[in-house]
Motif scaffolding. Structure first.
Motif, PDB file in Angstrom:
ATOM      1  N   ARG A 185       0.707  -1.080   0.038  1.00 55.47           N
ATOM      2  CA  ARG A 185       0.018   0.033  -0.077  1.00 55.47           C
ATOM      3  C   ARG A 185       0.767   1.279   0.038  1.00 55.47           C
ATOM      4  O   ARG A 185       0.562   2.300  -0.721  1.00 55.47           O
ATOM      5  CB  ARG A 185      -1.039  -0.005   1.089  1.00 55.47           C
ATOM      6  N   GLU A 186       2.029   1.294   0.986  1.00 58.79           N
ATOM      7  CA  GLU A 186       2.808   2.342   0.742  1.00 58.79           C
ATOM      8  C   GLU A 186       3.342   2.894  -0.231  1.00 58.79           C
ATOM      9  O   GLU A 186       3.337   4.044  -0.781  1.00 58.79           O
ATOM     10  CB  GLU A 186       3.907   2.298   1.934  1.00 58.79           C
ATOM     11  N   LEU A 187       4.074   1.770  -1.182  1.00 61.19           N
ATOM     12  CA  LEU A 187       4.637   2.173  -2.413  1.00 61.19           C
ATOM     13  C   LEU A 187       3.565   2.215  -3.326  1.00 61.19           C
ATOM     14  O   LEU A 187       3.903   3.017  -4.316  1.00 61.19           O
ATOM     15  CB  LEU A 187       5.454   0.888  -2.830  1.00 61.19           C
ATOM     16  N   CYS A 188       2.468   1.894  -3.412  1.00 60.42           N
ATOM     17  CA  CYS A 188       1.344   2.337  -4.417  1.00 60.42           C
ATOM     18  C   CYS A 188       0.787   3.643  -4.088  1.00 60.42           C
ATOM     19  O   CYS A 188       0.738   4.591  -5.018  1.00 60.42           O
ATOM     20  CB  CYS A 188       0.037   1.235  -4.172  1.00 60.42           C
ATOM     21  N   VAL A 189       0.776   4.126  -2.788  1.00 61.83           N
ATOM     22  CA  VAL A 189       0.515   5.678  -2.743  1.00 61.83           C
ATOM     23  C   VAL A 189       1.502   6.431  -2.962  1.00 61.83           C
ATOM     24  O   VAL A 189       1.262   7.671  -3.497  1.00 61.83           O
ATOM     25  CB  VAL A 189       0.446   5.918  -0.999  1.00 61.83           C
ATOM     26  N   GLN A 190       2.787   5.932  -3.017  1.00 64.68           N
ATOM     27  CA  GLN A 190       4.076   6.818  -3.457  1.00 64.68           C
ATOM     28  C   GLN A 190       4.144   6.715  -5.005  1.00 64.68           C
ATOM     29  O   GLN A 190       5.084   7.607  -5.544  1.00 64.68           O
ATOM     30  CB  GLN A 190       5.233   6.272  -2.846  1.00 64.68           C
ATOM     31  N   GLY A 191       3.145   6.086  -5.777  1.00 61.97           N
ATOM     32  CA  GLY A 191       3.360   6.174  -7.255  1.00 61.97           C
ATOM     33  C   GLY A 191       4.098   5.291  -7.946  1.00 61.97           C
ATOM     34  O   GLY A 191       4.407   5.382  -9.095  1.00 61.97           O
ATOM     35  N   LEU A 192       4.325   4.085  -7.283  1.00 61.13           N
ATOM     36  CA  LEU A 192       5.317   3.153  -7.770  1.00 61.13           C
ATOM     37  C   LEU A 192       4.721   2.148  -8.844  1.00 61.13           C
ATOM     38  O   LEU A 192       5.308   1.566  -9.654  1.00 61.13           O
ATOM     39  CB  LEU A 192       6.168   2.422  -6.665  1.00 61.13           C
ATOM     40  N   TRP A 203     -10.752  -3.950   0.163  1.00 62.44           N
ATOM     41  CA  TRP A 203     -11.511  -2.638   0.432  1.00 62.44           C
ATOM     42  C   TRP A 203     -11.048  -2.055   1.787  1.00 62.44           C
ATOM     43  O   TRP A 203     -10.855  -1.004   2.187  1.00 62.44           O
ATOM     44  CB  TRP A 203     -12.927  -2.676   0.378  1.00 62.44           C
ATOM     45  N   TRP A 204     -11.047  -2.846   2.709  1.00 60.76           N
ATOM     46  CA  TRP A 204     -10.498  -2.521   4.267  1.00 60.76           C
ATOM     47  C   TRP A 204      -9.117  -2.222   4.078  1.00 60.76           C
ATOM     48  O   TRP A 204      -8.615  -1.394   5.168  1.00 60.76           O
ATOM     49  CB  TRP A 204     -10.902  -3.646   5.188  1.00 60.76           C
ATOM     50  N   ASP A 205      -8.274  -2.870   3.451  1.00 62.55           N
ATOM     51  CA  ASP A 205      -6.858  -2.387   3.266  1.00 62.55           C
ATOM     52  C   ASP A 205      -6.520  -0.886   2.861  1.00 62.55           C
ATOM     53  O   ASP A 205      -5.625  -0.173   3.445  1.00 62.55           O
ATOM     54  CB  ASP A 205      -6.227  -3.183   2.427  1.00 62.55           C
ATOM     55  N   VAL A 206      -7.253  -0.516   1.892  1.00 60.40           N
ATOM     56  CA  VAL A 206      -7.249   0.791   1.386  1.00 60.40           C
ATOM     57  C   VAL A 206      -8.344   1.896   1.417  1.00 60.40           C
ATOM     58  O   VAL A 206      -8.380   2.828   0.794  1.00 60.40           O
ATOM     59  CB  VAL A 206      -7.156   0.469  -0.215  1.00 60.40           C
ATOM     60  N   LYS A 207      -9.268   1.575   2.626  1.00 61.32           N
ATOM     61  CA  LYS A 207     -10.367   2.488   2.654  1.00 61.32           C
ATOM     62  C   LYS A 207      -9.948   3.823   2.900  1.00 61.32           C
ATOM     63  O   LYS A 207     -10.834   4.915   2.505  1.00 61.32           O
ATOM     64  CB  LYS A 207     -11.367   1.805   3.736  1.00 61.32           C
ATOM     65  N   LYS A 208      -9.083   3.912   3.774  1.00 64.33           N
ATOM     66  CA  LYS A 208      -8.695   5.172   4.114  1.00 64.33           C
ATOM     67  C   LYS A 208      -8.079   6.102   3.034  1.00 64.33           C
ATOM     68  O   LYS A 208      -8.387   7.115   3.005  1.00 64.33           O
ATOM     69  CB  LYS A 208      -7.584   5.158   5.395  1.00 64.33           C
ATOM     70  N   GLU A 209      -7.329   5.528   2.382  1.00 59.78           N
ATOM     71  CA  GLU A 209      -6.742   6.078   1.138  1.00 59.78           C
ATOM     72  C   GLU A 209      -7.694   6.333   0.056  1.00 59.78           C
ATOM     73  O   GLU A 209      -7.632   7.527  -0.625  1.00 59.78           O
ATOM     74  CB  GLU A 209      -5.556   5.135   0.646  1.00 59.78           C
ATOM     75  N   LEU A 210      -8.594   5.633  -0.165  1.00 60.35           N
ATOM     76  CA  LEU A 210      -9.728   5.874  -1.166  1.00 60.35           C
ATOM     77  C   LEU A 210     -10.261   7.053  -0.608  1.00 60.35           C
ATOM     78  O   LEU A 210     -10.698   7.960  -1.521  1.00 60.35           O
ATOM     79  CB  LEU A 210     -10.437   4.531  -1.384  1.00 60.35           C
ATOM     80  N   GLU A 224      -9.490   9.390   1.172  1.00 57.48           N
ATOM     81  CA  GLU A 224      -8.610  10.585   0.971  1.00 57.48           C
ATOM     82  C   GLU A 224      -8.249  11.136  -0.269  1.00 57.48           C
ATOM     83  O   GLU A 224      -7.947  12.412  -0.564  1.00 57.48           O
ATOM     84  CB  GLU A 224      -7.427  10.369   1.890  1.00 57.48           C
ATOM     85  N   GLY A 225      -8.371  10.180  -1.077  1.00 53.61           N
ATOM     86  CA  GLY A 225      -7.885  10.593  -2.656  1.00 53.61           C
ATOM     87  C   GLY A 225      -6.457  10.142  -3.052  1.00 53.61           C
ATOM     88  O   GLY A 225      -6.080  10.452  -4.111  1.00 53.61           O
ATOM     89  N   SER A 226      -5.844   9.501  -2.086  1.00 56.93           N
ATOM     90  CA  SER A 226      -4.385   9.453  -2.220  1.00 56.93           C
ATOM     91  C   SER A 226      -4.226   8.130  -3.170  1.00 56.93           C
ATOM     92  O   SER A 226      -3.188   7.827  -3.643  1.00 56.93           O
ATOM     93  CB  SER A 226      -3.584   9.383  -0.928  1.00 56.93           C
ATOM     94  N   LEU A 227      -5.423   7.321  -3.331  1.00 55.55           N
ATOM     95  CA  LEU A 227      -5.500   6.208  -4.251  1.00 55.55           C
ATOM     96  C   LEU A 227      -6.782   6.122  -4.856  1.00 55.55           C
ATOM     97  O   LEU A 227      -7.820   6.711  -4.405  1.00 55.55           O
ATOM     98  CB  LEU A 227      -5.279   5.076  -3.379  1.00 55.55           C
ATOM     99  N   ILE A 228      -6.717   5.825  -6.145  1.00 51.78           N
ATOM    100  CA  ILE A 228      -7.836   5.938  -6.782  1.00 51.78           C
ATOM    101  C   ILE A 228      -8.442   4.254  -7.459  1.00 51.78           C
ATOM    102  O   ILE A 228      -7.530   3.563  -7.693  1.00 51.78           O
ATOM    103  CB  ILE A 228      -7.745   6.399  -8.148  1.00 51.78           C
ATOM    104  N   GLU A 229      -9.395   3.780  -7.163  1.00 50.36           N
ATOM    105  CA  GLU A 229     -10.084   2.378  -7.531  1.00 50.36           C
ATOM    106  C   GLU A 229     -10.259   2.408  -9.094  1.00 50.36           C
ATOM    107  O   GLU A 229     -10.764   3.190  -9.731  1.00 50.36           O
ATOM    108  CB  GLU A 229     -11.463   2.320  -6.609  1.00 50.36           C
ATOM    109  N   LEU A 230      -9.518   1.245  -9.458  1.00 46.89           N
ATOM    110  CA  LEU A 230      -9.454   1.101 -11.049  1.00 46.89           C
ATOM    111  C   LEU A 230     -10.823   0.098 -11.274  1.00 46.89           C
ATOM    112  O   LEU A 230     -10.808  -0.911 -10.637  1.00 46.89           O
ATOM    113  CB  LEU A 230      -8.102   0.549 -11.610  1.00 46.89           C
ATOM    114  N   THR A 231     -11.514   0.066 -12.362  1.00 48.15           N
ATOM    115  CA  THR A 231     -12.427  -0.838 -12.747  1.00 48.15           C
ATOM    116  C   THR A 231     -11.894  -1.312 -14.283  1.00 48.15           C
ATOM    117  O   THR A 231     -11.563  -0.413 -15.105  1.00 48.15           O
ATOM    118  CB  THR A 231     -13.962  -0.145 -12.886  1.00 48.15           C
ATOM    119  N   PHE A 232     -12.399  -2.520 -14.633  1.00 55.26           N
ATOM    120  CA  PHE A 232     -12.160  -3.193 -15.835  1.00 55.26           C
ATOM    121  C   PHE A 232     -13.270  -3.223 -16.622  1.00 55.26           C
ATOM    122  O   PHE A 232     -14.344  -3.679 -15.761  1.00 55.26           O
ATOM    123  CB  PHE A 232     -11.188  -4.046 -15.852  1.00 55.26           C
TER     124      PHE A 232
END
Length: 292
Positions: free
Chosen positions: A223-230, A237-244, A246-254
């Motif tokens: 998660r940390e490296l994902c937030v940093q843009g790597l 969902w519970w792993d990234v609920k906070k970041e989603l 806040e907008g520091s991560l964006i959910e992708l759909t296919f």
């Protein structure tokens, strides 16, 4: 049944040694062996295999283990019930959970639980390892992955679908993947032991091998490296609920697959003679997840 002999049996399972159990109980190894034999004779079955170097549970011993713990917990609860100093849950609550989920959702509950229950002690083991909760004396195991068939009792606490996500900076630089095959053009951040990402398509589970330059043994690192843009990550969902939020991560759909539906589960060795501390913890965790 002599509860002291039951306690001795549990001490042997914890130490895997008659000699160590004797030292802890301050009795002779001969007395340990004699009392264990008496318990086995009363139950009509062999509970432990003994050699000169090791002690291990028989199948019957493994089946008796949760009942042995329940017997001692019932005695402890009965004594506490009539003690004027005791309020609420008592004894040692042992919990195991994935590290990322545990840090964010279990540890915050501990201060309130301890404050409201003065006779309660809590041991939280955070690990990605799937442990034998019966053999290790764990009261509750929190699991995120799909459950395997087992004799354990499972209680659903919350939905927890998989989420593919990336930082806004990464998506601006490398573009937004639209289909599952587009992932081959991106750097995928994955958990060390997860070589494939799983989705759902046409009602069936679908897995795809992903490649990337970074992997980590726990969710926090990915998660940390994902937030940093790597790169792009698949977590839950519970792993990234906070970041989603806040907008520091964006959910992708296919367009060709959907996220796999998972759940947060509480696994219990048995529901017979369930100690108050266990039911209290499970109820508190479920209520906390529903409020978020």
């Amino acid at each position: 049944m002599n509860l002291q002999d039951v306690h001795l049996f549990l001490m042997i399972t914890e130490t895997s040694s008659l000699t160590q159990a004797a030292r802890r109980l301050d009795i002779s190894p001969m007395a340990v062996s004699r009392r264990l034999a008496a318990l086995e004779q009363e139950l009509g079955t062999r509970l432990l295999q003994r050699t000169t170097r090791s002690v291990s549970l028989t199948q019957e011993g493994a089946e008796f283990l949760p009942y042995a713990r329940a017997l001692l917990e019932a005695e402890e609860g009965a004594r506490a019930l009539f003690s004027p100093e005791t309020k609420g849950a008592v004894g040692l609550l042992r919990v195991t959970a994935p590290s990322g989920f545990g840090r964010r959702n279990i540890l915050p509950l501990v201060p309130t639980l301890l404050s409201a229950n003065p006779a309660l002690r809590i041991d939280v083991q955070l690990s990605e390892e799937v442990v034998d909760i019966v053999g290790r004396g764990i009261d509750v195991a929190i699991r995120i992955a799909p459950l395997r068939d087992s004799s354990l009792i499972a209680r659903k606490l919350s939905d927890n679908p998989r989420v593919v996500c990336a930082s806004p900076a990464y998506l601006q630089k490398y573009g937004v993947p639209e289909t599952l095959s587009d992932l081959s053009e991106h750097n995928c951040l994955r958990l060390t032991n997860v070589l494939q990402w799983t989705f759902e398509a046409d009602g069936q589970s679908s897995s795809s091998t992903v490649e990337g330059r970074f992997s980590c043994s726990n969710v926090d690192g990915v998660r940390e490296l994902c937030v940093q843009g790597l790169g792009i990550a698949q977590l839950t969902w519970w792993d990234v609920k906070k970041e989603l939020s806040e907008g520091s991560l964006i959910e992708l759909t296919f367009t060709d697959v959907r996220p796999q539906n998972l759940s947060v589960w509480a696994l219990l060795p048995t529901t017979r003679y369930l100690p108050l501390r266990v039911s209290l913890f499970v109820d508190e965790l479920k209520a906390s997840l529903q409020m978020q």
